[in-house]
Design a protein around this motif. Sequence first.
Motif, PDB file in Angstrom:
ATOM      1  N   GLY A  93       0.497  -1.391   0.029  1.00 19.44           N
ATOM      2  CA  GLY A  93       0.461   0.017  -0.108  1.00 19.44           C
ATOM      3  C   GLY A  93       0.755   1.747   0.088  1.00 19.44           C
ATOM      4  N   TYR A 115       0.513   4.976   0.060  1.00 23.46           N
ATOM      5  CA  TYR A 115      -0.002   6.223   1.303  1.00 23.46           C
ATOM      6  C   TYR A 115       0.513   7.415   1.190  1.00 23.46           C
ATOM      7  CZ  TYR A 115      -1.533   1.840   3.636  1.00 23.46           C
ATOM      8  OH  TYR A 115      -1.900   1.091   4.214  1.00 23.46           O
ATOM      9  N   THR A 131      -5.235   3.411   1.215  1.00 17.59           N
ATOM     10  CA  THR A 131      -4.168   3.931   0.138  1.00 17.59           C
ATOM     11  C   THR A 131      -4.551   4.879  -0.822  1.00 17.59           C
ATOM     12  OG1 THR A 131      -5.266   2.200  -1.006  1.00 17.59           O
ATOM     13  CG2 THR A 131      -3.757   1.017   0.774  1.00 17.59           C
ATOM     14  N   SER A 144      -2.622   0.819  -4.663  1.00 12.61           N
ATOM     15  CA  SER A 144      -1.623  -0.188  -3.844  1.00 12.61           C
ATOM     16  C   SER A 144      -1.969  -1.176  -5.030  1.00 12.61           C
ATOM     17  CB  SER A 144      -2.662  -0.695  -3.127  1.00 12.61           C
ATOM     18  OG  SER A 144      -4.403  -1.247  -3.385  1.00 12.61           O
TER      19      SER A 144
END
Length: 140
Positions: A44, A46, A56, A59
């Motif tokens: 993920g 971020y 996320t 991903s």
Amino acid sequence: MNSLITTIVIFLFVFAHNCQAQDKSNLIVHVQDIKTISGEIRIGLYDSETNWLERTFKSESIEVISDTCQVVFTDIPKGEYAISLYQDENSNGKLDMTMGIIPKEKFAASNQAPARFGPPKWKNAKFNINKNEQEITIKL
């Protein structure tokens, strides 16, 4: 006159498009030290502390077929990000836990951010994407 205006509009469009393309980056994530050759690595990306470990930005998942793997995120705006990943050994789509709080499966974060008395902290995992192509390595 119309052809001059058309030429200027086309020039501005191409110039604006090229400027936007230069503000995007490709992020290559190398995952190393995979101990068990099974399942998938779920990664993920971020884009803020507010979203960290909750939602996320992007991903990916990749099947584990060796002790290393690589994932490429494309068209990432330059800025501050963090990565969380885990090995989903049984491919059930989730990080399996013991007693609901202790991960059974291997996990890691960017900058090898430690998980002490809870998940890794954003401030320890964050990094900047500031090049057109950037690479990071995370050890599982």
